[in-house]
Design an enzyme around this catalytic site. Structure first.
Site, PDB file in Angstrom:
ATOM      1  N   CYS A 290     -44.003  60.394 -99.822  1.00 10.59           N
ATOM      2  CA  CYS A 290     -45.457  60.380-100.013  1.00 10.59           C
ATOM      3  C   CYS A 290     -45.868  60.907-101.390  1.00 10.59           C
ATOM      4  O   CYS A 290     -46.948  60.584-101.867  1.00 10.59           O
ATOM      5  CB  CYS A 290     -46.148  61.164 -98.918  1.00 10.59           C
ATOM      6  SG  CYS A 290     -45.508  62.823 -98.748  1.00 10.59           S
TER       7      CYS A 290
ATOM      8  N   GLU B  82     -50.018  52.634-102.198  1.00 11.35           N
ATOM      9  CA  GLU B  82     -48.639  53.054-102.456  1.00 11.35           C
ATOM     10  C   GLU B  82     -47.668  51.975-101.982  1.00 11.35           C
ATOM     11  O   GLU B  82     -47.825  51.400-100.907  1.00 11.35           O
ATOM     12  CB  GLU B  82     -48.332  54.409-101.832  1.00 11.35           C
ATOM     13  CG  GLU B  82     -48.363  54.459-100.334  1.00 11.35           C
ATOM     14  CD  GLU B  82     -48.114  55.855 -99.761  1.00 11.35           C
ATOM     15  OE1 GLU B  82     -47.564  56.724-100.459  1.00 11.35           O
ATOM     16  OE2 GLU B  82     -48.479  56.067 -98.593  1.00 11.35           O
TER      17      GLU B  82
ATOM     18  N   LYS C  86     -43.742  64.429 -81.152  1.00  9.64           N
ATOM     19  CA  LYS C  86     -43.365  63.012 -80.971  1.00  9.64           C
ATOM     20  C   LYS C  86     -42.488  62.663 -82.173  1.00  9.64           C
ATOM     21  O   LYS C  86     -42.974  62.603 -83.307  1.00  9.64           O
ATOM     22  CB  LYS C  86     -44.635  62.163 -80.930  1.00  9.64           C
ATOM     23  CG  LYS C  86     -44.480  60.716 -81.342  1.00  9.64           C
ATOM     24  CD  LYS C  86     -43.774  59.869 -80.313  1.00  9.64           C
ATOM     25  CE  LYS C  86     -43.732  58.425 -80.749  1.00  9.64           C
ATOM     26  NZ  LYS C  86     -42.890  58.190 -81.955  1.00  9.64           N
TER      27      LYS C  86
HETATM   28  N1  LIG Z   1     -47.076  60.338 -95.939  1.00  8.13           N
HETATM   29  C1  LIG Z   1     -45.856  59.992 -95.586  1.00  8.13           C
HETATM   30  O1  LIG Z   1     -44.921  60.775 -95.656  1.00  8.13           O
HETATM   31  C2  LIG Z   1     -45.620  58.626 -95.017  1.00  8.13           C
HETATM   32  C3  LIG Z   1     -44.583  58.468 -94.116  1.00  8.13           C
HETATM   33  C4  LIG Z   1     -44.368  57.203 -93.570  1.00  8.13           C
HETATM   34  C5  LIG Z   1     -45.175  56.151 -93.973  1.00  8.13           C
HETATM   35  N2  LIG Z   1     -46.166  56.350 -94.868  1.00  8.13           N
HETATM   36  C6  LIG Z   1     -47.035  55.233 -95.327  1.00  8.13           C
HETATM   37  O2  LIG Z   1     -47.257  54.341 -94.286  1.00  8.13           O
HETATM   38  C7  LIG Z   1     -46.863  53.014 -94.652  1.00  8.13           C
HETATM   39  C8  LIG Z   1     -46.354  52.288 -93.445  1.00  8.13           C
HETATM   40  O3  LIG Z   1     -45.220  52.961 -92.892  1.00  8.13           O
HETATM   41  P1  LIG Z   1     -45.190  53.220 -91.320  1.00  8.13           P
HETATM   42  O4  LIG Z   1     -45.627  51.971 -90.650  1.00  8.13           O
HETATM   43  O5  LIG Z   1     -43.904  53.790 -90.871  1.00  8.13           O
HETATM   44  O6  LIG Z   1     -46.272  54.399 -91.246  1.00  8.13           O
HETATM   45  P2  LIG Z   1     -47.150  54.835 -90.025  1.00  8.13           P
HETATM   46  O7  LIG Z   1     -48.174  55.811 -90.434  1.00  8.13           O
HETATM   47  O8  LIG Z   1     -47.596  53.631 -89.260  1.00  8.13           O
HETATM   48  O9  LIG Z   1     -46.082  55.578 -89.103  1.00  8.13           O
HETATM   49  C9  LIG Z   1     -45.643  56.878 -89.390  1.00  8.13           C
HETATM   50  C10 LIG Z   1     -45.365  57.544 -88.052  1.00  8.13           C
HETATM   51  O10 LIG Z   1     -46.593  57.676 -87.356  1.00  8.13           O
HETATM   52  C11 LIG Z   1     -46.422  57.456 -85.968  1.00  8.13           C
HETATM   53  N3  LIG Z   1     -47.462  56.506 -85.536  1.00  8.13           N
HETATM   54  C12 LIG Z   1     -47.633  55.213 -85.901  1.00  8.13           C
HETATM   55  N4  LIG Z   1     -48.728  54.693 -85.310  1.00  8.13           N
HETATM   56  C13 LIG Z   1     -49.261  55.669 -84.552  1.00  8.13           C
HETATM   57  C14 LIG Z   1     -50.403  55.773 -83.685  1.00  8.13           C
HETATM   58  N5  LIG Z   1     -51.248  54.753 -83.490  1.00  8.13           N
HETATM   59  N6  LIG Z   1     -50.634  56.953 -83.072  1.00  8.13           N
HETATM   60  C15 LIG Z   1     -49.800  57.996 -83.253  1.00  8.13           C
HETATM   61  N7  LIG Z   1     -48.720  57.972 -84.049  1.00  8.13           N
HETATM   62  C16 LIG Z   1     -48.453  56.823 -84.688  1.00  8.13           C
HETATM   63  C17 LIG Z   1     -44.997  57.028 -85.758  1.00  8.13           C
HETATM   64  O11 LIG Z   1     -44.299  58.136 -85.265  1.00  8.13           O
HETATM   65  C18 LIG Z   1     -44.475  56.704 -87.126  1.00  8.13           C
HETATM   66  O12 LIG Z   1     -43.138  57.069 -87.280  1.00  8.13           O
HETATM   67  C19 LIG Z   1     -45.847  53.233 -95.747  1.00  8.13           C
HETATM   68  O13 LIG Z   1     -45.720  52.104 -96.553  1.00  8.13           O
HETATM   69  C20 LIG Z   1     -46.427  54.421 -96.439  1.00  8.13           C
HETATM   70  O14 LIG Z   1     -47.440  53.988 -97.304  1.00  8.13           O
HETATM   71  C21 LIG Z   1     -46.416  57.564 -95.391  1.00  8.13           C
HETATM   72  O1  LIG Z   2     -42.974  62.220 -97.783  1.00  8.38           O
HETATM   73  C1  LIG Z   2     -43.443  63.271 -97.460  1.00  8.38           C
HETATM   74  C2  LIG Z   2     -42.979  64.638 -97.835  1.00  8.38           C
HETATM   75  C3  LIG Z   2     -42.130  64.669 -99.043  1.00  8.38           C
HETATM   76  C4  LIG Z   2     -41.912  66.083 -99.559  1.00  8.38           C
HETATM   77  O2  LIG Z   2     -42.184  67.075 -98.877  1.00  8.38           O
HETATM   78  O3  LIG Z   2     -41.478  66.192-100.700  1.00  8.38           O
END
Ligand SMILES: NC(=O)c1ccc[n+]([C@@H]2O[C@H](COP(=O)([O-])OP(=O)(O)OC[C@H]3O[C@@H](n4cnc5c(N)ncnc54)[C@H](O)[C@@H]3O)[C@@H](O)[C@H]2O)c1
Ligand SMILES: O=CCCC(=O)O
Length: 515
Positions: free
Chosen positions: A320, A415, A210
């Site tokens: 992240c 974060e 997805k």
């Molecule tokens: N770890 C990472 O790399 C990462 C990446 C994006 C966001 N974030 C964190 O999340 C916060 C919010 O950002 P966001 O709203 O884009 O993150 P999120 O976790 O809501 O969304 C990330 C991805 O998850 C998927 N997603 C969202 N809700 C889902 C559900 N219920 N079921 C399945 N898939 C789902 C979508 O594809 C989306 O692009 C950011 O401020 C950050 O703290 C972390």
């Molecule tokens: O944000 C997530 C991954 C970042 C990285 O692999 O350095």
């Protein structure tokens, strides 16, 4: 006031070009190979129309303009089930392909990615906003996972284990776990996909991916290259949908999907874990962090400033593993913050496609609101604005440094995922270890010190999955990437990364006599 050039905003190339069916305007009009732009789901090696006829738009975060064609909405339960069935059927034969043939296909994919470097980087910049140099960096990082796991395909070794029963021999083999679901975020539109599909494909798994609705074009372009690389039909399938919730529910509830791999927020990770409980699915969750970045008084302060810039402001803080709390020992606090502010002053914020731009926009308004809230909350509690602190225009936020951020500020609890460096003062090693570990998450942690005893003490004491010591940059395909606590579980990349896509089976053979 930020002395930064924002002149590049709202500048779009006026030229537009046609692919077979769509006109590409804006940044995508410069693609050498416009056929990389796809706007439908990819199922069984075919581009598939939406069943509902609905679609959604993708916007350039720098300009707010639509990029590419409307993307077809293919996330109904029936469409997701269809993709799962295709992956299930393909698994029956793909699992029995030789590791060598999987290595060859991955190597071909790697070469195709390199052949299309400029276009794939342009797509990343257009849909995510990161500057072109960073987009090229992400692209090379993305390709490096494919290169790494192409080689790992040939290293799925087993074991022979001594027997406690006469006449028995014990052998351990590794097998692909089955069809896997892959859900990725917008902050690394390409690399978060290859970090998951490359080990899956090397191990013999098929996938249903997805792609994020904010940045679908990178994943769809990769699917086109997967096809060109010769992977059999049904091995890689991609769903385009704005309805992440429905798609996630169907993937997690399916008995045919044997594993879910997700990168994103801790909140969504917990939802997916709950949804996967009914089938006890194997999970890899690479979730949010709250990385401490510690500068001790014995550190090389200039190196620490460079590291903090690379770590905190990479992708405008939307990574992240970005530093989230800069913890600086009192005696070097003033020197560090002054040098940090001077470095931030030299940033050029603007449209990532423009020459010389070092920092791009945030992904959307929700992201800006979070940064704004974190800044205002910290300032109300007594933090000092050392530079920045405000929105610019559109999705742009001033790169910001806050000094003496007090305990309890929201930006220290969770974060920020934006260009806010929150600097906190500490006095002793014991105190800072306690501060660093005082969080529910534990992805990455960084520190600068030149005392070898301290280096080992601190590296071992930090409750994180990844430590950067005297560096702010750790990301490589060769290391086990992942966290502890509520940052999730599983490891991606490295020699450990295949294990997430394999099951271990022991075969005990009897009647073999004694040796
Ligand atoms: N770890 C990472 O790399 C990462 C990446 C994006 C966001 N974030 C964190 O999340 C916060 C919010 O950002 P966001 O709203 O884009 O993150 P999120 O976790 O809501 O969304 C990330 C991805 O998850 C998927 N997603 C969202 N809700 C889902 C559900 N219920 N079921 C399945 N898939 C789902 C979508 O594809 C989306 O692009 C950011 O401020 C950050 O703290 C972390
Ligand atoms: O944000 C997530 C991954 C970042 C990285 O692999 O350095």
């Amino acid at each position: 006031m930020l002395p930064t050039a924002i002149k590049a905003l709202n500048v779009l190339p006026k030229r537009s070009i046609m692919t077979s069916s769509v006109s590409l305007a804006g940044k995508l009009s410069s693609l050498k190979n416009p056929s990389l732009i796809k706007s439908q789901s990819f199922i069984n090696n075919e581009w598939v129309k939406s069943a509902s006829g609905k679609s959604f738009k993708v916007y350039d975060p720098s300009t707010g303009e639509q990029i590419g064609p409307d993307v077809e909405e293919c996330g109904s339960p029936e469409e997701v089930e269809k993709a799962i069935n295709v992956a299930k059927e393909a698994f029956k034969t793909y699992r029995n392909t030789t590791p060598k043939s999987r290595q060859d296909m991955l190597t071909k994919l790697y070469k195709l990615m390199l052949d299309n470097t400029d276009d794939l980087a342009t797509i990343i910049t257009a849909e995510n906003g990161k500057p072109l140099a960073d987009a090229k960096g992400e692209h090379m990082y993305s390709a490096s996972f494919v290169e790494w796991f192409a080689a790992e395909a040939m290293r799925t070794y087993g074991d022979v284990i001594p027997s406690t029963i006469p006449g028995l021999r014990n052998m351990v083999i590794k097998q692909p776990v089955g069809p896997v679901a892959i859900i990725t975020p917008w902050n690394f539109p390409s690399a978060m996909i290859t970090r998951k599909i490359a080990p899956a494909l090397a191990a013999g798994c098929t996938c249903v991916i997805k792609v994020p609705a904010e940045t679908p074009f990178s994943g769809l372009a990769l699917a086109e290259l997967v096809k060109q690389a010769g992977f059999p039909a049904g091995v890689v399938n991609v769903i385009t949908s704005e309805d992440s919730k429905t798609v996630g529910e169907v993937l997690c509830a399916s008995k045919d999907i044997k594993k879910v791999s997700f990168t994103g927020s801790t909140n969504v990770g917990k939802i997916l874990a709950k949804q996967s409980a009914s089938t006890l699915k194997k999970l890899s969750l690479e979730l949010g962090g709250n990385a401490p970045f510690i500068v001790f008084d014995d550190a090389d302060v200039d190196a620490a400033v460079q590291g903090a810039i690379a770590c905190k402001f990479r992708s405008s803080g939307q990574t992240c593993v970005c530093a989230n709390r800069l913890l600086v020992q009192s005696s070097v606090f003033d020197e560090f913050t002054q040098k940090l502010v001077a470095a931030v002053k030299s940033f050029k914020v603007g449209d990532g496609a423009e020459q010389g731009i070092t920092h791009g926009p945030l992904i959307h308004n929700r992201a800006l609101e979070k940064v704004e809230h974190h800044v205002n909350d910290a300032v109300e509690r007594g933090a000092k604005v050392l530079i920045g602190g405000k929105r610019i225009q559109g999705n742009f936020f001033e790169p910001t440094v806050l000094g003496d951020v007090p305990e309890g500020a929201a930006c220290l609890q969770e974060e920020t995922f934006g260009p806010l460096a929150a600097v906190v003062r500490f006095t002793s090693e014991d105190e800072v270890i306690e501060m660093a570990n005082d969080t529910d998450v534990g992805l990455a942690g960084y520190f600068y010190s030149r005392d070898i005893g301290r280096i080992w003490r601190v590296a071992e004491a930090l409750e994180v999955g990844m430590v950067g010591c005297n560096t702010g940059v750790i990301s490589q395909a060769t290391i086990p990437f992942g966290g502890v606590k509520e940052s999730g579980y599983g490891r991606e990349g490295s020699k450990y990364g295949m294990a997430d896509y394999e099951i271990i089976k022991v075969i005990c053979m009897g009647g073999l006599g004694t040796s």
